[in-house]
Write a protein that holds these residues in place. Structure first.
Motif, PDB file in Angstrom:
ATOM      1  N   PRO A  99      -7.053   1.905  10.019  1.00 16.42           N
ATOM      2  CA  PRO A  99      -8.089   0.892  10.239  1.00 16.42           C
ATOM      3  C   PRO A  99      -8.047   0.367  11.678  1.00 16.42           C
ATOM      4  O   PRO A  99      -6.976   0.047  12.182  1.00 16.42           O
ATOM      5  CB  PRO A  99      -7.721  -0.218   9.249  1.00 16.42           C
ATOM      6  N   VAL A 127     -13.985   4.843   1.697  1.00 23.30           N
ATOM      7  CA  VAL A 127     -13.861   6.084   0.923  1.00 23.30           C
ATOM      8  C   VAL A 127     -14.948   6.149  -0.155  1.00 23.30           C
ATOM      9  O   VAL A 127     -15.614   7.179  -0.319  1.00 23.30           O
ATOM     10  CB  VAL A 127     -12.452   6.180   0.284  1.00 23.30           C
ATOM     11  N   ASP A 153      -4.660   7.411  -6.005  1.00 22.23           N
ATOM     12  CA  ASP A 153      -4.459   6.265  -5.129  1.00 22.23           C
ATOM     13  C   ASP A 153      -4.172   6.640  -3.671  1.00 22.23           C
ATOM     14  O   ASP A 153      -4.067   5.776  -2.828  1.00 22.23           O
ATOM     15  CB  ASP A 153      -3.311   5.390  -5.649  1.00 22.23           C
ATOM     16  N   LEU A 154      -4.014   7.915  -3.405  1.00 25.04           N
ATOM     17  CA  LEU A 154      -3.826   8.349  -2.018  1.00 25.04           C
ATOM     18  C   LEU A 154      -5.212   8.620  -1.449  1.00 25.04           C
ATOM     19  O   LEU A 154      -5.888   9.580  -1.841  1.00 25.04           O
ATOM     20  CB  LEU A 154      -2.975   9.612  -1.947  1.00 25.04           C
ATOM     21  N   LEU A 155      -5.655   7.762  -0.541  1.00 24.55           N
ATOM     22  CA  LEU A 155      -7.058   7.820  -0.122  1.00 24.55           C
ATOM     23  C   LEU A 155      -7.418   9.111   0.603  1.00 24.55           C
ATOM     24  O   LEU A 155      -8.537   9.576   0.529  1.00 24.55           O
ATOM     25  CB  LEU A 155      -7.399   6.594   0.724  1.00 24.55           C
ATOM     26  N   SER A 156      -6.450   9.687   1.316  1.00 25.34           N
ATOM     27  CA  SER A 156      -6.744  10.949   1.996  1.00 25.34           C
ATOM     28  C   SER A 156      -7.053  12.029   0.957  1.00 25.34           C
ATOM     29  O   SER A 156      -7.924  12.874   1.156  1.00 25.34           O
ATOM     30  CB  SER A 156      -5.553  11.364   2.854  1.00 25.34           C
ATOM     31  N   ILE A 159      -0.152  -4.733   4.626  1.00 28.16           N
ATOM     32  CA  ILE A 159       0.014  -4.373   6.043  1.00 28.16           C
ATOM     33  C   ILE A 159      -0.438  -5.537   6.913  1.00 28.16           C
ATOM     34  O   ILE A 159       0.222  -5.911   7.886  1.00 28.16           O
ATOM     35  CB  ILE A 159      -0.807  -3.106   6.374  1.00 28.16           C
ATOM     36  N   MET A 197     -10.517  11.368  -0.512  1.00 28.18           N
ATOM     37  CA  MET A 197     -11.563  11.791   0.424  1.00 28.18           C
ATOM     38  C   MET A 197     -11.803  13.300   0.325  1.00 28.18           C
ATOM     39  O   MET A 197     -12.913  13.782   0.478  1.00 28.18           O
ATOM     40  CB  MET A 197     -11.181  11.413   1.865  1.00 28.18           C
ATOM     41  N   GLN A 243      -5.186   1.055  -5.659  1.00 30.02           N
ATOM     42  CA  GLN A 243      -5.192   0.755  -4.227  1.00 30.02           C
ATOM     43  C   GLN A 243      -6.330  -0.224  -3.948  1.00 30.02           C
ATOM     44  O   GLN A 243      -7.474   0.023  -4.332  1.00 30.02           O
ATOM     45  CB  GLN A 243      -5.411   2.062  -3.449  1.00 30.02           C
ATOM     46  N   ILE A 271      -2.111   7.266   7.036  1.00 29.76           N
ATOM     47  CA  ILE A 271      -3.280   8.138   6.901  1.00 29.76           C
ATOM     48  C   ILE A 271      -3.353   8.753   5.505  1.00 29.76           C
ATOM     49  O   ILE A 271      -4.420   8.820   4.892  1.00 29.76           O
ATOM     50  CB  ILE A 271      -3.300   9.216   8.007  1.00 29.76           C
ATOM     51  N   THR A 272      -2.210   9.168   4.969  1.00 29.82           N
ATOM     52  CA  THR A 272      -2.214   9.727   3.614  1.00 29.82           C
ATOM     53  C   THR A 272      -2.676   8.680   2.602  1.00 29.82           C
ATOM     54  O   THR A 272      -3.529   8.941   1.763  1.00 29.82           O
ATOM     55  CB  THR A 272      -0.811  10.222   3.227  1.00 29.82           C
ATOM     56  N   ASN A 273      -2.123   7.479   2.698  1.00 32.70           N
ATOM     57  CA  ASN A 273      -2.396   6.478   1.674  1.00 32.70           C
ATOM     58  C   ASN A 273      -3.736   5.772   1.862  1.00 32.70           C
ATOM     59  O   ASN A 273      -4.383   5.419   0.883  1.00 32.70           O
ATOM     60  CB  ASN A 273      -1.283   5.432   1.639  1.00 32.70           C
ATOM     61  N   LEU A 274      -4.119   5.542   3.110  1.00 32.58           N
ATOM     62  CA  LEU A 274      -5.359   4.791   3.356  1.00 32.58           C
ATOM     63  C   LEU A 274      -6.480   5.656   3.919  1.00 32.58           C
ATOM     64  O   LEU A 274      -7.554   5.162   4.224  1.00 32.58           O
ATOM     65  CB  LEU A 274      -5.093   3.612   4.293  1.00 32.58           C
ATOM     66  N   GLY A 275      -6.245   6.932   4.084  1.00 32.66           N
ATOM     67  CA  GLY A 275      -7.305   7.837   4.517  1.00 32.66           C
ATOM     68  C   GLY A 275      -7.482   7.898   6.019  1.00 32.66           C
ATOM     69  O   GLY A 275      -7.749   8.942   6.581  1.00 32.66           O
ATOM     70  N   PHE A 276      -7.356   6.758   6.674  1.00 30.54           N
ATOM     71  CA  PHE A 276      -7.476   6.706   8.137  1.00 30.54           C
ATOM     72  C   PHE A 276      -6.811   5.417   8.616  1.00 30.54           C
ATOM     73  O   PHE A 276      -6.484   4.547   7.805  1.00 30.54           O
ATOM     74  CB  PHE A 276      -8.939   6.770   8.579  1.00 30.54           C
ATOM     75  N   GLU A 333      -9.076  -2.389  12.797  1.00 30.16           N
ATOM     76  CA  GLU A 333      -8.815  -3.828  12.918  1.00 30.16           C
ATOM     77  C   GLU A 333      -7.349  -4.154  13.236  1.00 30.16           C
ATOM     78  O   GLU A 333      -7.046  -5.237  13.699  1.00 30.16           O
ATOM     79  CB  GLU A 333      -9.226  -4.530  11.620  1.00 30.16           C
ATOM     80  N   TYR A 334      -6.439  -3.220  12.979  1.00 27.05           N
ATOM     81  CA  TYR A 334      -5.035  -3.506  13.257  1.00 27.05           C
ATOM     82  C   TYR A 334      -4.682  -3.371  14.736  1.00 27.05           C
ATOM     83  O   TYR A 334      -3.613  -3.785  15.150  1.00 27.05           O
ATOM     84  CB  TYR A 334      -4.122  -2.586  12.431  1.00 27.05           C
ATOM     85  N   GLU A 385       0.831  -1.205   0.000  1.00 25.46           N
ATOM     86  CA  GLU A 385       0.000   0.000   0.000  1.00 25.46           C
ATOM     87  C   GLU A 385       0.869   1.260   0.000  1.00 25.46           C
ATOM     88  O   GLU A 385       0.354   2.367   0.103  1.00 25.46           O
ATOM     89  CB  GLU A 385      -0.915   0.031   1.225  1.00 25.46           C
ATOM     90  N   ASN A 413      -9.878  -0.127   2.974  1.00 24.09           N
ATOM     91  CA  ASN A 413     -10.293   1.258   3.205  1.00 24.09           C
ATOM     92  C   ASN A 413     -10.893   1.924   1.965  1.00 24.09           C
ATOM     93  O   ASN A 413     -11.590   2.931   2.080  1.00 24.09           O
ATOM     94  CB  ASN A 413      -9.097   2.088   3.705  1.00 24.09           C
TER      95      ASN A 413
END
Lengths: 421, 110
Positions: free
Chosen positions: A170, B58, B31-34, A136, B37, B50, A163-168, A172-173, A73, B54
């Motif tokens: 998760p 999004v 591909d950068l989810l932030s 991950i 969003m 991606q 946070i940049t790549n997945l938005g927040f 579950e980790y 990711e 997550n």
């Protein structure tokens, strides 16, 4: 004791760091800065850790073997290990999954493995600042298998952060510790109370030159200045939120005990309201005295620790769910462990992802025969790696395509028995 | 254009068991989810490589019409199942992003 730390430092092996970031210079600079614990965490490699640990051996500082992995990711995750053997075993697995691109030293920088005299012994050809083909999720499972700890690196950064790549992040980790950089971007998170209530924050330097290494500003309260204490501290709370993590932990003990055969049986019985986990191996076994120590939580405070926190926590978990826990072992024969849980108990944590768990065990110990059976109210799923290996012939069971196939085979098999009930 | 047209006419593969009778109002790719969003728009078809779970959060946050995985991208079965549960369309294409844009422009989506 209060331990000042900086557990995210790049040595001269990372292409982007200065060539004078040799293990000697890093250890000595950290001593000057009066740090108690440091970790060498190069990009996607652990090859300069052993020498740094050796240099620090008689010094007043602890060096933890570590790595900063870039996952599929493109998220950076710092992993720390208890021993150099664990670290190098993981290094071997990660190297096979590292994307192969040749380094251009004039563009990206040199990648030097050095010895205790700071002499270059190897220059790594493959570029290290690329992704490892591991998610991950898989990385967390792998590091847990080797009893280490993972935390997301510089979560506030605009590049390669979770946070940049997945938005927040998760949930579950179950991360307890996260790293916030020393850049300006840190402010947003440091002033966010909700965030600070949810996570413990590590402030590491992510140093690429000697001056960047932390001043003695950030500390953790440790029972003793040992790698085990440091890693246990980071694992606490995030540890064992799923039963599959216990299974991984125990399987790891079996691997360390030199087992050729591991049997994992899970029996779910809704009539009896029971969940039973049995793990048996033919490893070197333990004498009765050692068994007693293994289930005793105070055993882990000893310096000569062999098994770790896993067993007492597994036991406590089972007993907290109206269950029971039994471990029997014989020297030279092997060890068998049975944990029973009340299936519907409110405190029983979920079983977790068994497909990932089994794949991680296979990946971590490809020469071991693993027999995994999972029974739900009489419906049974069986996986026997001995049979599979026979059918594969010359193809390795850890071949990526085989693992992908195995993973979906297990997921589908488990789903089938779930649906049949 | 509706999502189902991509499947019926242009050889896109629907990975989820979801409703494709949804209008595509535009196209978005990142591909950068932030970043997605902050900048994605409702009804967009979203091209991404991606495949972390997550992406579903999004996609439902922004209310994308579908997620499109361009050529070569693989996705975990568990994410597809979750997407079906959440009613989010995931499509797989054997085209590169540029060729997908071209197709969308031909269909009058800009």
């Amino acid at each position: 004791m209060k331990a000042f730390y900086d557990v995210h430092i790049h040595s001269c092996l990372s292409p982007c760091s200065e060539n004078d970031m040799t293990p000697n210079n890093i250890v000595n600079m950290s001593l000057l800065k009066e740090l108690d614990v440091i970790a060498i965490t190069d990009h996607n490699t652990l090859k300069n850790c052993e020498v740094a640990m050796a240099i620090a051996k008689d010094q007043d500082i602890l060096v933890i073997p570590g790595i900063e992995v870039q996952t599929i990711e493109e998220v950076h995750m710092v992993c720390l290990f208890r021993t150099i053997d664990d670290a190098m075993a993981v290094d071997k697995i990660l190297q096979e999954k590292l994307i192969k691109i040749k380094n251009k030293p004039e563009k990206f920088g040199q990648q030097f493995v050095v010895n205790a005299k700071d002499e270059v012994v190897e220059s790594i050809d493959n570029l290290l600042i690329v992704s490892v083909q591991i998610t991950i999720n898989e990385l967390i499972a792998l590091v847990n298998l080797y009893n280490g700890v993972v935390f997301p690196a510089h979560i506030d950064r605009e590049y390669a952060s979770i946070i940049t790549n997945l938005g927040f992040i998760p949930d579950e980790y179950n991360f307890r510790y996260i790293e916030i950089s020393k850049n300006k971007t840190a402010k947003k998170y440091l002033s966010d109370n909700e965030f600070k209530n949810k996570y413990f924050i590590l402030r590491n330097s992510d140093a690429h030159n000697l001056g960047m290494i932390n001043e003695p500003l950030y500390s953790l309260e440790l029972e003793a200045l040992t790698i085990d204490c440091f890693i246990d501290k980071l694992k606490k709370g995030s540890y064992m939120k799923e039963l599959s993590l216990h299974i991984l932990d125990i399987a790891r003990n079996s691997i360390v005990a030199g087992a050729d055969y591991i049997r994992i049986a899970i029996i779910e019985d809704s009539k009896k309201d029971e969940l039973i986990i049995k793990i048996k191996d033919d490893g070197k076994g333990m004498d009765p005295e050692t068994v007693k120590h293994v289930v005793d939580p105070f055993y882990t405070t000893r310096t000569t620790r062999k098994v770790g926190l896993g067993v007492p926590m597994f036991k406590a978990n089972a007993e907290a769910c109206d269950g029971s826990f039994n471990i029997s072992s014989e020297l030279g024969i092997g060890t068998e462990l049975v944990a029973k849980f009340k299936h519907s108990h409110i405190d029983r944590v979920p079983l977790g992802n068994m497909a990932d768990t089994i794949i991680t065990i296979i990946n971590g110990a490809d020469n071991i025969d693993l027999l995994y059976t999972h029974e739900i109210d009489g419906e049974k799923f069986i996986l026997n790696t001995k049979d599979i290996r026979k059918r594969l012939g010359d193809v390795s069971i850890t071949n990526v395509d085989v693992l992908i196939w195995l993973k979906s085979y297990i997921s589908e098999g488990l789903e089938e028995i779930q649906n049949a009930v | 254009m509706k999502v189902k047209k991509l499947i019926d006419l242009y050889d896109f593969e629907l990975l989820t068991d979801t409703d494709t009778d949804i209008e595509i109002k535009g196209i978005y790719s990142c591909d950068l989810l932030s970043w997605v969003m902050a900048n994605g728009e409702e009804g967009n078809a979203w091209i991404t490589v991606q495949t972390h779970q997550n992406i579903l959060a999004v996609a439902s946050l922004i209310e994308f019409s579908c997620i499109i995985l361009p050529v070569g991208v693989t996705i975990d079965q568990s994410v597809i199942e979750k997407a079906t549960e959440e009613g989010i369309n995931i499509l797989k294409s054997n085209k590169k992003p540029y060729d997908i844009y071209e197709l969308f422009i031909k269909e009058g989506i800009r």
